[in-house]
Design an enzyme around this catalytic site. Structure first.
Site, short mmCIF file in Angstrom:
data_model
loop_
_atom_site.label_atom_id
_atom_site.label_comp_id
_atom_site.label_asym_id
_atom_site.label_seq_id
_atom_site.Cartn_x
_atom_site.Cartn_y
_atom_site.Cartn_z
N THR A 79 6.29 7.73 13.62
CA THR A 79 6.53 6.94 14.84
C THR A 79 5.22 6.53 15.52
OG1 THR A 79 8.73 7.85 15.14
CG2 THR A 79 7.63 7.06 17.12
N ALA A 80 4.22 7.42 15.52
CA ALA A 80 2.95 7.07 16.19
C ALA A 80 2.28 5.90 15.46
CB ALA A 80 2.02 8.29 16.20
N THR A 81 2.28 5.93 14.12
CA THR A 81 1.69 4.81 13.37
C THR A 81 2.50 3.54 13.61
OG1 THR A 81 1.27 6.48 11.65
CG2 THR A 81 0.74 4.20 11.11
N GLY A 94 7.08 4.97 7.98
CA GLY A 94 6.13 6.06 8.21
C GLY A 94 6.41 6.72 9.54
N GLU A 130 10.53 1.47 9.99
CA GLU A 130 11.43 2.59 9.68
C GLU A 130 10.64 3.86 9.96
OE1 GLU A 130 14.50 2.25 8.96
OE2 GLU A 130 14.49 0.09 8.64
N LYS A 183 0.84 -1.20 0.00
CA LYS A 183 0.00 0.00 0.00
C LYS A 183 0.87 1.25 0.00
CE LYS A 183 -2.04 2.55 3.19
NZ LYS A 183 -2.07 3.85 2.51
N CYS A 187 13.21 11.69 5.85
CA CYS A 187 13.42 11.29 7.26
C CYS A 187 14.86 11.51 7.68
CB CYS A 187 13.02 9.83 7.45
SG CYS A 187 13.84 8.75 6.27
N GLU A 245 9.52 15.88 15.47
CA GLU A 245 9.80 15.88 14.04
C GLU A 245 8.83 16.83 13.33
OE1 GLU A 245 8.65 12.43 11.72
OE2 GLU A 245 10.56 12.48 10.67
P1 NDP Z 1 2.25 7.77 8.32
O1 NDP Z 1 2.71 6.98 9.49
O2 NDP Z 1 1.09 8.65 8.51
O3 NDP Z 1 1.88 6.81 7.11
C1 NDP Z 1 2.78 5.89 6.51
C2 NDP Z 1 1.98 4.84 5.75
O4 NDP Z 1 1.21 4.10 6.69
C3 NDP Z 1 0.98 5.43 4.77
O5 NDP Z 1 0.82 4.55 3.67
C4 NDP Z 1 -0.28 5.47 5.61
O6 NDP Z 1 -1.42 5.51 4.82
C5 NDP Z 1 -0.15 4.18 6.37
N1 NDP Z 1 -0.90 4.10 7.61
C6 NDP Z 1 -1.36 5.12 8.39
N2 NDP Z 1 -2.03 4.62 9.45
C7 NDP Z 1 -2.00 3.27 9.35
C8 NDP Z 1 -2.52 2.19 10.13
N3 NDP Z 1 -3.21 2.40 11.24
N4 NDP Z 1 -2.29 0.93 9.71
C9 NDP Z 1 -1.58 0.69 8.60
N5 NDP Z 1 -1.08 1.66 7.79
C10 NDP Z 1 -1.28 2.94 8.17
O7 NDP Z 1 3.53 8.54 7.80
P2 NDP Z 1 3.58 9.58 6.60
O8 NDP Z 1 3.01 8.98 5.36
O9 NDP Z 1 3.06 10.86 7.12
O10 NDP Z 1 5.15 9.66 6.34
C11 NDP Z 1 5.97 10.54 7.01
C12 NDP Z 1 6.70 9.85 8.12
O11 NDP Z 1 7.49 8.78 7.60
C13 NDP Z 1 7.68 10.75 8.81
O12 NDP Z 1 7.57 10.58 10.22
C14 NDP Z 1 9.03 10.25 8.34
O13 NDP Z 1 10.09 10.50 9.22
C15 NDP Z 1 8.78 8.80 8.17
N6 NDP Z 1 9.76 8.22 7.26
C16 NDP Z 1 10.71 7.37 7.77
C17 NDP Z 1 11.69 6.85 6.95
C18 NDP Z 1 12.71 5.89 7.47
O14 NDP Z 1 13.30 5.20 6.65
N7 NDP Z 1 12.95 5.82 8.76
C19 NDP Z 1 11.75 7.21 5.52
C20 NDP Z 1 10.69 8.10 5.10
C21 NDP Z 1 9.74 8.58 5.95
P3 NDP Z 1 -2.09 6.92 4.39
O15 NDP Z 1 -1.01 7.90 4.11
O16 NDP Z 1 -2.83 6.51 3.19
O17 NDP Z 1 -2.94 7.31 5.55
#
Ligand code: NDP
Length: 480
Positions: free
Chosen positions: A228-230, A226, A248, A173, A282, A384
């Site tokens: 940290t909270a998710t 994504g 990650e 996804k 990130c 962040e």
């Molecule tokens: P989110 O955590 O909001 O979302 C990441 C993905 O998870 C999206 O596809 C999102 O879907 C999905 N998602 C959200 N809630 C759920 C759930 N309850 N169950 C399953 N999937 C879920 O992050 P962002 O998209 O806002 O990305 C930004 C974040 O990612 C930043 O904190 C950044 O630091 C981190 N990041 C970390 C990296 C690393 O390698 N450490 C690299 C790049 C980014 P949808 O968007 O459709 O809601």
């Protein structure tokens, strides 16, 4: 208006509920396509297709598996311009960044893991005169890959490539904010001859379809990038199900600048590490720590350069800084800038939304922002922001620099600028991060472990780490 479709069982299909979400072009602030609002029923369909494909894919000779993935990589290369344009429109990033970084990396992610699978070997442990053990690694089965919006195709392929190369079938996804290049990838997978059901791509909301992937009892591993909270929520959900999980997550990375650094190289790289992709990487160095003796010189030179940075149309090749990903994200970043003022910070440049003209008038543009005067404990320096916002802090000693760098709940990456080789190693050794760059930033060898400590994640991606994650070891002991 174009409708993005799910990719299930080798076909491009509508979501089962026929419901769609708006997909917004952030550079223009306008809806420009529709994206499926998929649900649990779509996950069941994708799971059925992936399960049916698994035995065939797992037993496909390595050469054939590798050749199919290489064909997919070829297709990405052949469609580089179209993919880059789609990424720029969907995400707001400059098309020049997409064409030079995102799309070539997506291509090499697939090539890298396709060839890695060809070099993957079993281990053997001999117990003299008693037994021989061999440990082979088997694909897990059906795995879930969930990717964020900041580097859409780049991070999507970074996950699915090792999963597929090691013989798994995937339900993936992308973020619903940036679904377009994953949709185009599905079309390329069909052209490349990827067998039906091996890769399934579902679009939609994280808490809805993403959650259904995470909770599906048949999906045995989740690779997530994504926030940290998710990540915390996913970890809590999958723990009692005993799924493998790779997380990650976010970062609040320090960029440590010692007085003996090569000033010009440090300055030009610091501009990139602060504001590439509008600060939405990130790995961006959002906390700049500068040795006191060069603080004023650095501040003056940096603020001068940042003030000259032009924000513009993501679709123009000359643009270096585009839009942030969404209106909600823009408001979040602007909210943090207000918070920084309330906490006593001084805005040295930027600090505001930029209103461009014509068709860009409703786009989500923020001026690159530099803030000083805040202590390490304030929220601006702890949380962040994930936008074009950096803070400056001064340090007197090496020990103080290390203490400041480590003073956050995150531990993804750090950069150290110094020409003193021993100091560079000494400081790197003390940093609580998964990645340290010395006199460079974002220089990536795909074989190296990638990931963070503390609240930046669990596990590592890259190289054999990713191949190990997507396989289960089985040890066989033969008595002699
Ligand atoms: P989110 O955590 O909001 O979302 C990441 C993905 O998870 C999206 O596809 C999102 O879907 C999905 N998602 C959200 N809630 C759920 C759930 N309850 N169950 C399953 N999937 C879920 O992050 P962002 O998209 O806002 O990305 C930004 C974040 O990612 C930043 O904190 C950044 O630091 C981190 N990041 C970390 C990296 C690393 O390698 N450490 C690299 C790049 C980014 P949808 O968007 O459709 O809601």
């Amino acid at each position: 208006m174009e409708k993005i479709l799910n990719y299930i069982g080798g076909n491009l299909v509508e979501p089962s509920g026929l419901a769609y979400l708006d997909n917004v072009d952030p550079g223009r602030g306008k809806v420009y396509s529709k994206v499926p609002d998929s649900d649990q029923i779509d996950v069941e369909k994708a799971f059925a297709a992936a399960s049916a494909a698994f035995q065939g894919w797992k037993n496909t000779p390595l050469e054939t598996r590798c050749a199919i993935l290489q064909r997919l990589a070829d297709k990405i290369g052949e469609n580089k311009e179209a993919l880059a344009l789609a990424e720029a429109r969907d995400n707001g990033k400059p098309v020049s960044l997409a064409i030079h970084v995102d799309i070539p990396r997506a291509e090499s992610n697939i090539r890298f893991f396709a060839t890695a699978a060809m070099h993957w070997s079993s281990e053997s442990h001999v117990m003299e005169n008693e037994a021989i053990n061999y440990t082979h690694r088997k694909p897990i089965g059906v795995v879930g890959c969930i990717a964020p919006w900041n580097l859409p195709l780049y991070l999507f392929t970074w996950k699915i490539a090792p999963a597929l190369a090691s013989g798994n079938c995937v339900i993936a996804k992308p973020s619903e904010l940036t679904p377009m290049t994953a949709y185009l990838l599905a079309k390329l997978a069909i052209e490349a001859g990827l067998p039906a059901g091996v890769l399934n791509i579902l679009h939609g909301l994280g808490p809805k379809v993403g959650d259904a992937i995470v909770k599906h009892p048949g999906i045995k591993a989740i690779s997530f990038t994504g926030g940290t909270a998710t990540g915390a929520y996913i970890a809590g959900t999958v723990a009692p199900m005993f799924k493998k999980v790779s997380l990650e997550l976010g970062g609040k990375n320090a960029n440590i600048i010692f007085a003996d650094a090569d000033f010009d190289e440090m300055l030009s790289t610091t501009l990139r590490s602060s504001f590439s992709n509008q600060g939405q990487i990130c790995l961006c160095g959002s906390r700049i720590l500068v040795e006191a003796s060069i603080y004023d010189r650095f501040k003056e030179a940096f603020v001068h350069k940042v003030s000259q940075m032009k924000v513009g149309d993501p679709l123009l090749t000359a643009t270096k800084m585009g839009a942030v990903v969404s209106e909600a994200h823009m408001q979040k970043v602007l909210g943090y800038i207000e918070l920084a003022k309330q906490e006593g910070g001084t805005i040295l440049c930027g600090g505001n939304r930029i209103l461009l003209e014509g068709e860009l008038a409703d786009g989500y543009y923020i001026a690159p922002t530099v803030i000083e005067g805040l202590g390490p404990a304030c929220r601006t320096n702890q949380e962040e922001i994930f936008g074009p916002v950096v803070t400056l802090q001064k340090f007197e000693t090496e020990e103080e620099a290390i203490a400041l760098a480590n003073d956050t709940p995150y531990g993804l990456a750090a950069t150290v600028w110094t020409s003193h080789v021993t100091k560079a190693h000494r400081v790197a050794n003390e940093l609580q991060t998964g990645i340290v760059w010395i006199n460079c930033w974002l220089l990536r060898d795909l074989r190296t472990p990638f990931g963070g400590v503390k609240q930046s994640g669990v596990g590592r991606e890259g190289g054999w780490e990713a191949m190990r994650f997507f396989t289960e070891p089985q040890n066989v002991c033969i008595k002699l």
